[in-house]
Design a protein around this motif. Structure first.
Motif, short mmCIF file in Angstrom:
data_model
loop_
_atom_site.label_atom_id
_atom_site.label_comp_id
_atom_site.label_asym_id
_atom_site.label_seq_id
_atom_site.Cartn_x
_atom_site.Cartn_y
_atom_site.Cartn_z
N VAL A 1 20.23 0.54 -31.48
CA VAL A 1 18.82 0.77 -31.79
C VAL A 1 18.15 1.21 -30.49
O VAL A 1 18.12 0.45 -29.51
CB VAL A 1 18.12 -0.49 -32.34
N VAL A 2 17.64 2.42 -30.48
CA VAL A 2 16.97 2.97 -29.30
C VAL A 2 15.47 3.00 -29.57
O VAL A 2 15.01 3.64 -30.52
CB VAL A 2 17.48 4.39 -28.97
N GLY A 3 14.72 2.30 -28.76
CA GLY A 3 13.27 2.26 -28.92
C GLY A 3 12.60 3.40 -28.16
O GLY A 3 13.07 3.82 -27.10
N ILE A 4 11.50 3.89 -28.72
CA ILE A 4 10.66 4.88 -28.05
C ILE A 4 9.29 4.24 -27.88
O ILE A 4 8.60 3.96 -28.86
CB ILE A 4 10.53 6.19 -28.85
N ALA A 5 8.92 3.97 -26.64
CA ALA A 5 7.67 3.26 -26.35
C ALA A 5 6.70 4.18 -25.62
O ALA A 5 7.11 5.01 -24.81
CB ALA A 5 7.94 2.02 -25.50
N GLY A 6 5.42 4.02 -25.91
CA GLY A 6 4.42 4.81 -25.21
C GLY A 6 3.06 4.64 -25.82
O GLY A 6 2.92 4.19 -26.96
N LEU A 7 2.04 4.99 -25.06
CA LEU A 7 0.67 4.92 -25.54
C LEU A 7 0.36 6.14 -26.39
O LEU A 7 1.14 7.09 -26.46
CB LEU A 7 -0.29 4.86 -24.34
N LEU A 8 -0.80 6.11 -27.04
CA LEU A 8 -1.24 7.25 -27.83
C LEU A 8 -1.30 8.49 -26.94
O LEU A 8 -1.87 8.47 -25.86
CB LEU A 8 -2.62 6.96 -28.41
N GLY A 9 -0.67 9.58 -27.40
CA GLY A 9 -0.67 10.81 -26.63
C GLY A 9 0.42 10.89 -25.58
O GLY A 9 0.47 11.85 -24.81
N LEU B 1 -16.39 5.19 -27.84
CA LEU B 1 -15.40 6.25 -27.64
C LEU B 1 -14.01 5.69 -27.86
O LEU B 1 -13.56 4.80 -27.13
CB LEU B 1 -15.53 6.83 -26.23
N ASP B 2 -13.32 6.21 -28.87
CA ASP B 2 -12.00 5.71 -29.26
C ASP B 2 -10.92 6.65 -28.73
O ASP B 2 -10.77 7.77 -29.20
CB ASP B 2 -11.94 5.62 -30.79
N GLU B 3 -10.18 6.20 -27.73
CA GLU B 3 -9.07 6.95 -27.12
C GLU B 3 -9.49 8.36 -26.68
O GLU B 3 -8.85 9.35 -27.06
CB GLU B 3 -7.89 7.03 -28.09
N PRO B 4 -10.52 8.50 -25.86
CA PRO B 4 -10.98 9.84 -25.48
C PRO B 4 -10.04 10.58 -24.54
O PRO B 4 -10.15 11.80 -24.40
CB PRO B 4 -12.32 9.56 -24.79
N THR B 5 -9.10 9.87 -23.88
CA THR B 5 -8.19 10.55 -22.95
C THR B 5 -6.77 10.67 -23.49
O THR B 5 -5.87 11.08 -22.76
CB THR B 5 -8.14 9.79 -21.60
N ALA B 6 -6.56 10.32 -24.76
CA ALA B 6 -5.21 10.36 -25.33
C ALA B 6 -4.62 11.76 -25.23
O ALA B 6 -5.25 12.75 -25.60
CB ALA B 6 -5.25 9.91 -26.79
N GLY B 7 -3.40 11.84 -24.70
CA GLY B 7 -2.70 13.12 -24.62
C GLY B 7 -3.07 13.98 -23.44
O GLY B 7 -2.50 15.06 -23.28
N LEU B 8 -4.01 13.54 -22.61
CA LEU B 8 -4.42 14.34 -21.46
C LEU B 8 -3.64 13.94 -20.22
O LEU B 8 -3.37 12.76 -20.00
CB LEU B 8 -5.91 14.15 -21.18
N PRO B 9 -3.28 14.90 -19.36
CA PRO B 9 -2.64 14.55 -18.08
C PRO B 9 -3.64 13.81 -17.19
O PRO B 9 -4.85 13.87 -17.42
CB PRO B 9 -2.25 15.90 -17.50
N PRO B 10 -3.16 13.10 -16.16
CA PRO B 10 -4.03 12.24 -15.35
C PRO B 10 -5.26 12.94 -14.78
O PRO B 10 -6.36 12.38 -14.81
CB PRO B 10 -3.10 11.76 -14.23
#
Length: 497
Positions: A290-298, A171-180
């Motif tokens: 330079v402003v970075g935007i960091a975060g996980l998938l989703g 399962l590749d990133e099955p929770t991406a973009g979902l709230p907790p």
């Protein structure tokens, strides 16, 4: 470190190597999965996770290495044969046909037959049992297009439950973009699939998902599997510390010399913006930083990039770009208003039949046109100077595809060297670029920020060496803003995980 006893592994992938042209995607990859366990596979983008899993699931054949399931060799490079042997990969891109019903989506590709036709009654029963085995309820006749994001994930996971012969589910990133709360439902459903005859591999950037679900974790970086954790070692602090380490054990330098530029006027802003994966996001960008935007998938990083560059529009809130504070209602209007965009997705940006010169000159054609024709003299001078600004190695008249990945990316950045934009939005520019090339590209971005604002979406280690500020995103909201000496890879990872 504890784990399955010797000889008790369901899956063993040993010495796996795979190269794509000049890129070594995986080198001597190792992965073991015991019977009846769920393991996690972690690593930054470009670490080799997807390639290793594509080898295991039969999508691609390795250059070297062996993979066995239950002691039997898998048919590497033959996806259907590997699936028939009991390995199923559920990719992060949810391949669901919107007009299909829930039950049709679950049994797709494995429909029970009655003579020459699909046994619809049996298919519905299989789908119903699969959904029930996850502890979930769903209308089997509902079209996929009507489902919530969490229900869509449940449908894809149910595909694995419906295939009784599958012994290893990836399962590749099955929770991406979902709230907790919804992510927790998906993790709980996955746990129900584990039994003495079936094991799972979970790929996720969300450390809480890995920690709550997995008995062991394998870490990858720069194409290598370099550490395995088990038992009490599977905790956030240990994982983050190891993700901060190079394969050879040397620590990553958190901060390079970031000589600050003079800060100018505001050239971009988002005010209380809500979109598909964003909830009330506000930020600003000034000339000279330079402003970075960091975060996980989703997490919403992609949405910020798309909104600032005019590729999508918000549901609510306000976005302004350029020195004139224009609303970027389209990508074309954003460009006309002083916004440049560079993506690491060269496969969709580089046109095989076009030269380096044609790629670099493309956004500047209005400036290079005299009458109705492009002035070849102006184009030649413009391109030559732009390529020299970024030290691109390659002849202007050569095909773009003849350049290395790093030089292709620098050529795409060179488009904006002399075309004066107020805001440059850069999305993962180092994808597929070697380590030396990455450092050079990031240094170029620092240089370009002298007379414009730069927004950079990239991996935490790259943001730490490049950015004056980093906006850390988590599940659609800003979790933290790091400035100056606060901008370290460790701090970024802690904020987004």
């Amino acid at each position: 470190m504890s784990g399955p006893a010797e000889g008790s592994y369901l899956l063993e992938a040993l010495g796996v190597s795979k190269r794509y042209g000049g890129i070594q995607a995986v080198k001597d990859g190792q992965l073991r999965v015991g019977y009846g366990e769920m393991i996690g596979l972690l690593g930054p983008n470009g670490s080799g996770k997807s390639t290793l899993l594509n080898v295991i699931s039969g999508v691609v054949a390795p250059d070297e290495g062996t993979v066995t399931l239950g002691g039997a060799s898998l048919s590497l490079g033959h996806y259907r044969k590997t699936q028939a042997q009991g390995v199923l990969l559920i990719a992060q891109e949810l391949a669901l046909a919107p007009l299909d019903s829930v039950w049709e989506s679950i049994v797709l590709g494995a429909e029970p037959q009655r003579g020459q036709i699909i046994d619809r009654r049996k298919a519905r029963r299989i789908a119903s049992d699969a959904i029930a085995s996850l502890g979930h309820e769903m209308d089997l006749n509902a079209p996929v297009s009507s489902l919530s994001p969490v229900d869509r994930r449940m449908v894809t996971i149910a595909r694995g439950a419906a295939r009784q012969h599958v012994r290893l589910l990836i399962l590749d990133e099955p929770t991406a973009g979902l709230p907790p709360a919804e992510a927790a439902l998906v993790i709980a459903a996955m746990k129900k699939l584990v039994n003495p005859e079936r094991s799972l591999i979970l790929v996720s950037h969300h450390l809480e998902d890995i920690i709550s679900a997995c008995s062991r974790v394998t870490l990858m970086r720069d194409g290598r599997t370099y550490r395995e954790l088990a038992g009490a070692e599977v905790n956030k602090n240990d994982i983050v510390n190891l993700l901060l380490a190079r394969v050879d054990g040397a620590a990553i330098e958190d901060q390079a010399a970031r000589t600050p530029h003079a800060l100018g006027e505001q050239v971009g802003s988002m005010s209380d913006v809500t979109a598909s994966f964003l909830d009330g996001v506000s930020l600003d960008i000034h000339r000279g930083e330079v402003v970075g935007i960091a975060g996980l998938l989703g997490s919403g990083v992609s949405e910020v990039v798309e909104l600032l560059s005019g590729q999508s529009q918000p549901v609510s809130g306000e976005i302004r770009v350029g020195a004139s504070n224009v609303v970027p209602s389209s990508a074309h209007k954003a460009l006309r208003s002083g916004v440049g965009f560079v993506s690491g997705d060269r496969a969709n940006l580089v046109i095989k039949t076009m030269t380096v010169s044609e790629h670099v000159a493309l956004p500047a054609l209005r400036r290079l046109t005299r009458g109705r024709l492009v002035s070849r003299k102006l184009e030649k001078n413009w391109v030559t100077d732009s390529l020299a600004d970024l030290s691109v190695k390659g002849e202007p008249g050569a095909l773009m595809t003849s350049l290395s990945g790093g030089n292709q990316q620098r050529a795409l950045l060179a488009r904006w060297s002399r075309l004066k934009v107020d805001l440059l939005v850069v999305d993962n520019p180092t994808v597929g670029v070697d380590l030396a090339g990455r450092a050079q590209l990031l240094a170029v971005l620092r240089t370009l920020a002298a007379d414009r604002g730069v927004v950079l979406a990239a991996e935490p280690d790259e943001l730490a060496t490049t950015c004056d500020r980093v906006i850390c995103m988590r599940r659609g909201s800003i979790a933290a803003e790091l400035k100056g000496d606060e901008v370290t890879e460790n701090a970024i990872l802690q904020a987004i995980s």
